[in-house]
Design a protein around this motif. Structure first.
Motif, PDB file in Angstrom:
ATOM      1  N   LEU A  30       0.803  -1.220   0.000  1.00  0.00           N
ATOM      2  CA  LEU A  30       0.000   0.000   0.000  1.00  0.00           C
ATOM      3  C   LEU A  30       0.838   1.273   0.000  1.00  0.00           C
ATOM      4  CD1 LEU A  30      -2.915  -0.895   2.442  1.00  0.00           C
ATOM      5  CD2 LEU A  30      -2.806  -1.136  -0.050  1.00  0.00           C
ATOM      6  N   GLY A  31       2.094   1.185   0.418  1.00  0.00           N
ATOM      7  CA  GLY A  31       2.962   2.359   0.416  1.00  0.00           C
ATOM      8  C   GLY A  31       2.681   3.338   1.545  1.00  0.00           C
ATOM      9  N   PHE A  32       2.031   2.897   2.625  1.00  0.00           N
ATOM     10  CA  PHE A  32       1.767   3.763   3.764  1.00  0.00           C
ATOM     11  C   PHE A  32       3.075   4.034   4.505  1.00  0.00           C
ATOM     12  CE2 PHE A  32      -2.941   2.372   4.557  1.00  0.00           C
ATOM     13  CZ  PHE A  32      -3.302   2.886   3.320  1.00  0.00           C
ATOM     14  N   SER A  33       3.170   5.187   5.154  1.00  0.00           N
ATOM     15  CA  SER A  33       4.382   5.587   5.879  1.00  0.00           C
ATOM     16  C   SER A  33       4.285   5.176   7.343  1.00  0.00           C
ATOM     17  CB  SER A  33       4.563   7.103   5.804  1.00  0.00           C
ATOM     18  OG  SER A  33       4.730   7.504   4.466  1.00  0.00           O
ATOM     19  N   GLU A  34       5.176   4.260   7.734  1.00  0.00           N
ATOM     20  CA  GLU A  34       5.198   3.831   9.129  1.00  0.00           C
ATOM     21  C   GLU A  34       5.832   4.917   9.980  1.00  0.00           C
ATOM     22  OE1 GLU A  34       6.746   0.152  11.978  1.00  0.00           O
ATOM     23  OE2 GLU A  34       7.042   0.022   9.802  1.00  0.00           O
ATOM     24  N   GLY A  90      -1.802  -8.939  -6.607  1.00  0.00           N
ATOM     25  CA  GLY A  90      -2.500 -10.119  -6.109  1.00  0.00           C
ATOM     26  C   GLY A  90      -3.585  -9.834  -5.082  1.00  0.00           C
ATOM     27  N   VAL A  91      -3.908  -8.568  -4.880  1.00  0.00           N
ATOM     28  CA  VAL A  91      -4.956  -8.198  -3.929  1.00  0.00           C
ATOM     29  C   VAL A  91      -6.309  -8.336  -4.634  1.00  0.00           C
ATOM     30  CG1 VAL A  91      -5.907  -6.340  -2.501  1.00  0.00           C
ATOM     31  CG2 VAL A  91      -3.414  -6.629  -2.701  1.00  0.00           C
ATOM     32  N   VAL A  92      -7.221  -9.077  -4.027  1.00  0.00           N
ATOM     33  CA  VAL A  92      -8.564  -9.261  -4.591  1.00  0.00           C
ATOM     34  C   VAL A  92      -9.421  -8.085  -4.150  1.00  0.00           C
ATOM     35  CG1 VAL A  92     -10.612 -10.735  -4.615  1.00  0.00           C
ATOM     36  CG2 VAL A  92      -8.323 -11.764  -4.541  1.00  0.00           C
ATOM     37  N   THR A  93      -9.993  -7.368  -5.124  1.00  0.00           N
ATOM     38  CA  THR A  93     -10.833  -6.214  -4.821  1.00  0.00           C
ATOM     39  C   THR A  93     -12.292  -6.558  -5.065  1.00  0.00           C
ATOM     40  OG1 THR A  93     -10.693  -5.276  -7.045  1.00  0.00           O
ATOM     41  CG2 THR A  93      -8.978  -4.630  -5.473  1.00  0.00           C
ATOM     42  N   GLU A  94     -13.162  -5.787  -4.433  1.00  0.00           N
ATOM     43  CA  GLU A  94     -14.595  -6.033  -4.554  1.00  0.00           C
ATOM     44  C   GLU A  94     -15.328  -4.703  -4.670  1.00  0.00           C
ATOM     45  OE1 GLU A  94     -17.971  -7.769  -1.593  1.00  0.00           O
ATOM     46  OE2 GLU A  94     -16.138  -8.953  -1.817  1.00  0.00           O
ATOM     47  N   ARG A 104     -15.943   3.593  -5.541  1.00  0.00           N
ATOM     48  CA  ARG A 104     -15.354   2.943  -4.372  1.00  0.00           C
ATOM     49  C   ARG A 104     -15.228   1.443  -4.561  1.00  0.00           C
ATOM     50  NH1 ARG A 104     -20.570   2.061  -0.961  1.00  0.00           N
ATOM     51  NH2 ARG A 104     -19.288   1.717   0.846  1.00  0.00           N
ATOM     52  N   PHE A 105     -14.249   0.887  -3.858  1.00  0.00           N
ATOM     53  CA  PHE A 105     -14.071  -0.559  -3.798  1.00  0.00           C
ATOM     54  C   PHE A 105     -13.411  -0.899  -2.477  1.00  0.00           C
ATOM     55  CE2 PHE A 105     -10.020   0.803  -5.618  1.00  0.00           C
ATOM     56  CZ  PHE A 105      -9.095   0.000  -4.969  1.00  0.00           C
ATOM     57  N   SER A 106     -13.437  -2.173  -2.151  1.00  0.00           N
ATOM     58  CA  SER A 106     -12.791  -2.601  -0.912  1.00  0.00           C
ATOM     59  C   SER A 106     -11.957  -3.849  -1.177  1.00  0.00           C
ATOM     60  CB  SER A 106     -13.824  -2.880   0.182  1.00  0.00           C
ATOM     61  OG  SER A 106     -14.648  -3.962  -0.178  1.00  0.00           O
ATOM     62  N   PHE A 107     -11.153  -4.205  -0.193  1.00  0.00           N
ATOM     63  CA  PHE A 107     -10.322  -5.404  -0.251  1.00  0.00           C
ATOM     64  C   PHE A 107     -10.011  -5.805   1.174  1.00  0.00           C
ATOM     65  CE2 PHE A 107      -7.733  -1.628  -0.498  1.00  0.00           C
ATOM     66  CZ  PHE A 107      -6.718  -1.838   0.406  1.00  0.00           C
ATOM     67  N   LEU A 108      -9.516  -7.006   1.332  1.00  0.00           N
ATOM     68  CA  LEU A 108      -9.121  -7.496   2.651  1.00  0.00           C
ATOM     69  C   LEU A 108      -7.605  -7.496   2.756  1.00  0.00           C
ATOM     70  CD1 LEU A 108     -11.542 -10.548   3.063  1.00  0.00           C
ATOM     71  CD2 LEU A 108     -11.854  -8.209   3.891  1.00  0.00           C
ATOM     72  N   ASP A 109      -7.100  -7.069   3.907  1.00  0.00           N
ATOM     73  CA  ASP A 109      -5.664  -7.189   4.143  1.00  0.00           C
ATOM     74  C   ASP A 109      -5.368  -8.655   4.480  1.00  0.00           C
ATOM     75  OD1 ASP A 109      -6.204  -7.636   6.876  1.00  0.00           O
ATOM     76  OD2 ASP A 109      -5.246  -5.788   7.557  1.00  0.00           O
ATOM     77  N   ARG A 114     -11.164  -5.401   6.466  1.00  0.00           N
ATOM     78  CA  ARG A 114     -11.674  -4.777   5.246  1.00  0.00           C
ATOM     79  C   ARG A 114     -11.156  -3.346   5.171  1.00  0.00           C
ATOM     80  NH1 ARG A 114     -17.586  -3.122   5.010  1.00  0.00           N
ATOM     81  NH2 ARG A 114     -17.592  -1.757   3.196  1.00  0.00           N
ATOM     82  N   ILE A 115     -10.647  -2.958   3.993  1.00  0.00           N
ATOM     83  CA  ILE A 115     -10.148  -1.617   3.733  1.00  0.00           C
ATOM     84  C   ILE A 115     -10.915  -1.093   2.530  1.00  0.00           C
ATOM     85  CG2 ILE A 115      -8.119  -0.196   3.210  1.00  0.00           C
ATOM     86  CD1 ILE A 115      -7.735  -1.802   5.790  1.00  0.00           C
TER      87      ILE A 115
END
Length: 124
Positions: A30-34, A90-94, A104-109, A114-115
């Motif tokens: 996701l490229g989020f900054s820790e 490889g992330v499955v989106t819905e 909008r869409f979502s996916f599971l980590d 759910r994100i």
């Protein structure tokens, strides 16, 4: 996103000891900054992230059998490019239920959190 002058912080949970896998997904994919957790909280595990002006705290707990409807939603730009990128990783989106003026869409980590990603259509 801010409510008054207080920044918004979201919290999700992962299984105990899964920080490396979470870091691989949230930082690597996701490229989020820790950001560093305060020393007084490090022993409790988990990770903290900064996503724009939103804090995302990933805590650890026994998540076995837990499924919640609660989820963070992040506004992104160029949502279709973001979705293609995630699917290539490889992330499955819905698709989510339609909301006028919002794509909008979502996916599971990897831990079944759910994100949601959304993009507001400008001028609507």
């Amino acid at each position: 996103m801010r409510l008054g002058t207080v920044p918004v912080t979201l919290k999700i949970c992962i299984p105990i000891g899964a920080e490396d896998e979470a870091r691989a997904f949230y930082t690597g994919v996701l490229g989020f900054s820790e950001i560093e957790k305060p020393k007084t909280l490090k022993a409790s595990g988990g990770l903290w992230y900064e996503v724009g002006d939103i804090g995302l705290h990933i805590g650890v707990e026994n998540c076995e059998g837990y499924r919640s409807k609660s989820h963070p939603a992040f506004e992104v730009e160029n949502i279709e490019a973001v979705r293609r990128y995630l699917e290539e990783k490889g992330v499955v989106t819905e698709d989510e239920k339609a909301i006028p003026g919002i794509a909008r869409f979502s996916f599971l980590d990897p831990f079944h959190n759910r994100i949601e990603f959304l993009e507001k259509h400008r001028g609507q």
